[in-house]
Design a protein around this motif. Structure first.
Motif, PDB file in Angstrom:
ATOM      1  N   LEU A   1       0.623  -1.326  -0.089  1.00  0.00           N
ATOM      2  CA  LEU A   1       0.241  -0.142   0.166  1.00  0.00           C
ATOM      3  C   LEU A   1       0.883   1.192  -0.248  1.00  0.00           C
ATOM      4  O   LEU A   1       0.141   2.004   0.100  1.00  0.00           O
ATOM      5  N   ARG A   2       2.269   1.105   0.056  1.00  0.00           N
ATOM      6  CA  ARG A   2       2.778   1.947   0.129  1.00  0.00           C
ATOM      7  C   ARG A   2       3.080   2.875  -0.679  1.00  0.00           C
ATOM      8  O   ARG A   2       3.555   2.453  -2.278  1.00  0.00           O
ATOM      9  N   PRO A   3       2.679   4.747  -1.555  1.00  0.00           N
ATOM     10  CA  PRO A   3       2.591   4.949  -2.736  1.00  0.00           C
ATOM     11  C   PRO A   3       4.622   5.333  -3.039  1.00  0.00           C
ATOM     12  O   PRO A   3       5.138   5.366  -2.100  1.00  0.00           O
ATOM     13  N   SER A   4       4.378   4.592  -4.274  1.00  0.00           N
ATOM     14  CA  SER A   4       5.769   5.146  -4.447  1.00  0.00           C
ATOM     15  C   SER A   4       6.525   6.268  -5.019  1.00  0.00           C
ATOM     16  O   SER A   4       5.472   8.161  -5.156  1.00  0.00           O
ATOM     17  N   ASN A   5       7.518   7.172  -4.998  1.00  0.00           N
ATOM     18  CA  ASN A   5       7.347   8.204  -5.099  1.00  0.00           C
ATOM     19  C   ASN A   5       7.495   9.022  -6.553  1.00  0.00           C
ATOM     20  O   ASN A   5       6.773  10.122  -6.691  1.00  0.00           O
ATOM     21  N   MET A   6       7.064   8.197  -7.909  1.00  0.00           N
ATOM     22  CA  MET A   6       5.962   7.954  -9.266  1.00  0.00           C
ATOM     23  C   MET A   6       5.045   8.536  -8.368  1.00  0.00           C
ATOM     24  O   MET A   6       4.222   9.676  -9.047  1.00  0.00           O
ATOM     25  N   ASP A   7       4.212   7.983  -7.892  1.00  0.00           N
ATOM     26  CA  ASP A   7       2.900   7.719  -7.163  1.00  0.00           C
ATOM     27  C   ASP A   7       2.801   9.320  -6.535  1.00  0.00           C
ATOM     28  O   ASP A   7       1.446   9.739  -6.796  1.00  0.00           O
ATOM     29  N   ASN A   8       3.360   9.734  -5.965  1.00  0.00           N
ATOM     30  CA  ASN A   8       3.711  11.212  -4.621  1.00  0.00           C
ATOM     31  C   ASN A   8       3.275  12.188  -6.338  1.00  0.00           C
ATOM     32  O   ASN A   8       2.842  13.110  -6.430  1.00  0.00           O
ATOM     33  N   ASP A   9       4.600  12.261  -7.513  1.00  0.00           N
ATOM     34  CA  ASP A   9       4.918  13.337  -8.694  1.00  0.00           C
ATOM     35  C   ASP A   9       3.611  12.960  -8.939  1.00  0.00           C
ATOM     36  O   ASP A   9       3.398  14.767  -9.910  1.00  0.00           O
ATOM     37  N   LEU A  10       2.820  11.812  -9.606  1.00  0.00           N
ATOM     38  CA  LEU A  10       1.982  11.726 -10.281  1.00  0.00           C
ATOM     39  C   LEU A  10       0.270  12.771 -10.036  1.00  0.00           C
ATOM     40  O   LEU A  10      -0.012  13.273 -10.559  1.00  0.00           O
ATOM     41  N   THR A  11       0.612  12.298  -8.563  1.00  0.00           N
ATOM     42  CA  THR A  11      -1.123  13.384  -7.348  1.00  0.00           C
ATOM     43  C   THR A  11      -0.653  14.645  -7.956  1.00  0.00           C
ATOM     44  O   THR A  11      -1.560  14.911  -7.997  1.00  0.00           O
ATOM     45  N   TYR A  12       0.334  14.771  -7.402  1.00  0.00           N
ATOM     46  CA  TYR A  12       0.662  16.478  -7.465  1.00  0.00           C
ATOM     47  C   TYR A  12       1.084  17.193  -8.091  1.00  0.00           C
ATOM     48  O   TYR A  12       0.201  18.312  -8.345  1.00  0.00           O
ATOM     49  N   ALA A  13       1.162  16.723 -10.144  1.00  0.00           N
ATOM     50  CA  ALA A  13       1.085  16.961 -10.597  1.00  0.00           C
ATOM     51  C   ALA A  13      -0.488  17.194 -11.541  1.00  0.00           C
ATOM     52  O   ALA A  13      -1.408  18.406 -11.894  1.00  0.00           O
ATOM     53  N   ILE A  14      -1.393  15.812 -11.063  1.00  0.00           N
ATOM     54  CA  ILE A  14      -2.705  16.132 -10.863  1.00  0.00           C
ATOM     55  C   ILE A  14      -3.734  17.173 -10.176  1.00  0.00           C
ATOM     56  O   ILE A  14      -4.327  17.903 -11.231  1.00  0.00           O
ATOM     57  N   GLN A  15      -3.108  16.999  -9.373  1.00  0.00           N
ATOM     58  CA  GLN A  15      -3.304  18.133  -8.287  1.00  0.00           C
ATOM     59  C   GLN A  15      -3.478  19.529  -9.121  1.00  0.00           C
ATOM     60  O   GLN A  15      -4.760  20.807  -8.988  1.00  0.00           O
TER      61      GLN A  15
END
Length: 228
Positions: A184-198
């Motif tokens: 369930l741990r988000p990857s750094n790529m998950d984090n970067d993508l999330t903030y880019a979408i936001q």
């Protein structure tokens, strides 16, 4: 005076182009029927032909729906194929009236998103990235797979996400993807993508509701964790 064919009219007056630019509700009944029959005769356009047919029905679609193939074929410019097309359209309209509106699921929380998407993603052995496009009441307009990748990552284009949201007239957007590994741990790529979408959603005045990571039996919600 020689009659102009529909393809010789100004573009904004052609039924198909008018529907594309203004929507189906902007067309008259005759124009909608003209799109179905496609052409009229050498003496009149498809729109004029359908105006004449509707005029004989007192401009009442219910009356038109009672016409037989034989009745419609009495008109110059209408053969069996066109008559059957008109009858099929009338029957579809009648059946639509008998249907109840489809209930759109409420996806206003991470739990609701998980319950809706887990059956879709639970058996996938590679990552898939989906968008969930909603109206202002958190009711689903459309869900769509944007990308499919490997076991540990998937490549996503934020521009495609925003384009689809705009085309669907969505006011709320959520995204989700699965972790086949079960982590369930988000990857750094998950984090970067999330903030880019936001950031992209903020520019387009679309509310970014959540990014939910789905595993078989649990989920991670950026919203619930206070990260968006």
């Amino acid at each position: 005076m020689e009659k102009l064919n529909i393809n010789q009219w100004a573009e904004e007056d052609r039924p198909r182009e008018k529907l594309m630019h203004l929507g189906a509700s902007a067309l008259s009944n005759a124009e909608l029927l003209a799109i179905l029959v496609g052409s009229g005769s050498t003496k009149e356009s498809a729109v004029d032909l359908m105006k004449r047919v509707l005029g004989d029905c007192n401009n009442n679609l219910n009356t038109l729906g009672k016409k037989t193939v034989h009745d419609l074929c009495e008109y110059n410019g209408i053969g069996e194929a066109k008559a059957i097309t008109i009858m099929a359209a009338c029957e579809l309209g009648k059946r639509r009236q008998m249907e109840t509106p489809e209930e759109r699921p409420d996806l206003g929380t991470a739990t609701l998103i998980y319950n809706h998407m887990h059956p879709v993603l639970q058996d996938e052995d590679v990552e898939e990235f989906w968008i969930l496009l909603m109206n202002q009441n958190h009711r689903l307009i459309k869900k769509m797979r944007i990308a499919r990748g490997g076991i540990s990552e998937v490549s996503v284009d934020v521009r495609i996400i925003i384009r689809e949201a705009v085309l669907a007239n969505a006011t709320i957007l959520a995204v989700c993807h699965n972790h086949p590994s079960g982590s369930l741990r988000p990857s750094n790529m998950d984090n970067d993508l999330t903030y880019a979408i936001q950031k992209a959603c903020s520019l387009m005045r679309i509310r970014f509701l959540d990014h939910v990571i789905i595993t078989d039996g649990a989920y991670y919600s950026y919203h619930e964790k206070g990260r968006i």
